[in-house]
Write an enzyme that holds these catalytic residues in place. Sequence first.
Site, PDB file in Angstrom:
ATOM      1  N   ASP A 184     -31.069 -18.624 -22.957  1.00  9.31           N
ATOM      2  CA  ASP A 184     -30.995 -20.185 -21.820  1.00  9.31           C
ATOM      3  C   ASP A 184     -32.096 -21.234 -22.205  1.00  9.31           C
ATOM      4  O   ASP A 184     -33.050 -21.001 -22.845  1.00  9.31           O
ATOM      5  CB  ASP A 184     -31.994 -19.728 -20.211  1.00  9.31           C
ATOM      6  CG  ASP A 184     -31.793 -20.731 -19.145  1.00  9.31           C
ATOM      7  OD1 ASP A 184     -30.495 -20.810 -18.390  1.00  9.31           O
ATOM      8  OD2 ASP A 184     -31.857 -22.070 -18.843  1.00  9.31           O
ATOM      9  N   ARG A 218     -37.746 -32.771  -9.073  1.00  7.57           N
ATOM     10  CA  ARG A 218     -38.590 -31.331  -9.286  1.00  7.57           C
ATOM     11  C   ARG A 218     -39.378 -32.396 -10.607  1.00  7.57           C
ATOM     12  O   ARG A 218     -40.430 -31.383 -11.031  1.00  7.57           O
ATOM     13  CB  ARG A 218     -36.641 -31.820 -10.671  1.00  7.57           C
ATOM     14  CG  ARG A 218     -35.515 -31.115  -9.727  1.00  7.57           C
ATOM     15  CD  ARG A 218     -34.600 -30.510 -10.542  1.00  7.57           C
ATOM     16  NE  ARG A 218     -33.666 -29.413  -9.704  1.00  7.57           N
ATOM     17  CZ  ARG A 218     -32.445 -29.164  -9.832  1.00  7.57           C
ATOM     18  NH1 ARG A 218     -32.032 -29.283 -11.480  1.00  7.57           N
ATOM     19  NH2 ARG A 218     -31.706 -28.671  -9.169  1.00  7.57           N
TER      20      ARG A 218
END
Length: 299
Positions: free
Chosen positions: A168, A57
Amino acid sequence: MSILSPFPADEANDPDGAARRGAPRRTASDFARFAAFVEAEIGVRLSDAKRTMVDGRLRRRMSQLGISDLDGYFRHLFEDGALDEERTAIFDAVTTNKTDFFREPAHFDHLMDVAAPAAIARRSGTGQPVKVWSAAASTGAEAWSIAMCLASLAERDGAFNWAVLATDINTEVLAVARRAIYPESMLGPLRPEDRRRWMMQGHGDLRGSWRIVPELRRRVCFGQLNLMDFDFAIDTDIDVVFLRNVLIYFSAEDQTRLIDHIALHLAAGGTLYLGHSESMVAHCSDLRQVGPATFVKAE
């Protein structure tokens, strides 16, 4: 990439051997330090088994920095003093963002049939909107599903004022959520009437994509928020909170602290939805379970 010999080296003839044998320990130590930083900052736990995931990632970020591997990235963080400036990139990389429209549909049925009508009655005559918070919004499918429910309810039973806050920690997914454009492949859970009423079909370069209608986009506000800050600049009379499928990444202690803190932001009689696999972690004395992963704050 180096290839290690299966045979032990003679240190007299291989003066770097000890350093090479120390490298895995150094790597493990750096990953443990990295994992401890992530858990302390945003509550997400990273076991040793997640190292490969983290490596994958962070590849794009490492490429942007001209860094070839995770060890080099850790040196950049801990030796070059870049940890603070890399916070956003790190948090974006380690957070999981699985989401769908109308995921766990029973919650949306309850919202339309019970929670929202109760909130409308509670707000009647106050001049205040019905307030709903999607607390781990990811790419926005949950927030837009909430908006479709509230707008449909207003059309069915009479207009009322409402607003959705969606937050978020991950800035990349928030950008997707704000844009509100989704591929055809994500729209399977939508009823045909919802797609016709609340989505606009893309053309030209956007063929095969659909966008949320402006009517809903005006009602939903997106913002970055770290649930582990425990100092939310958010109203303390939220009517409905969706906090679903995020607690599983936190320790038991952090789960309890977060539930207690979320309850402080719920209006009396307000509703909290958790993920179906998370319902057993809600032990706050102010909350009463009324359905699967569904809780109401005492009035």
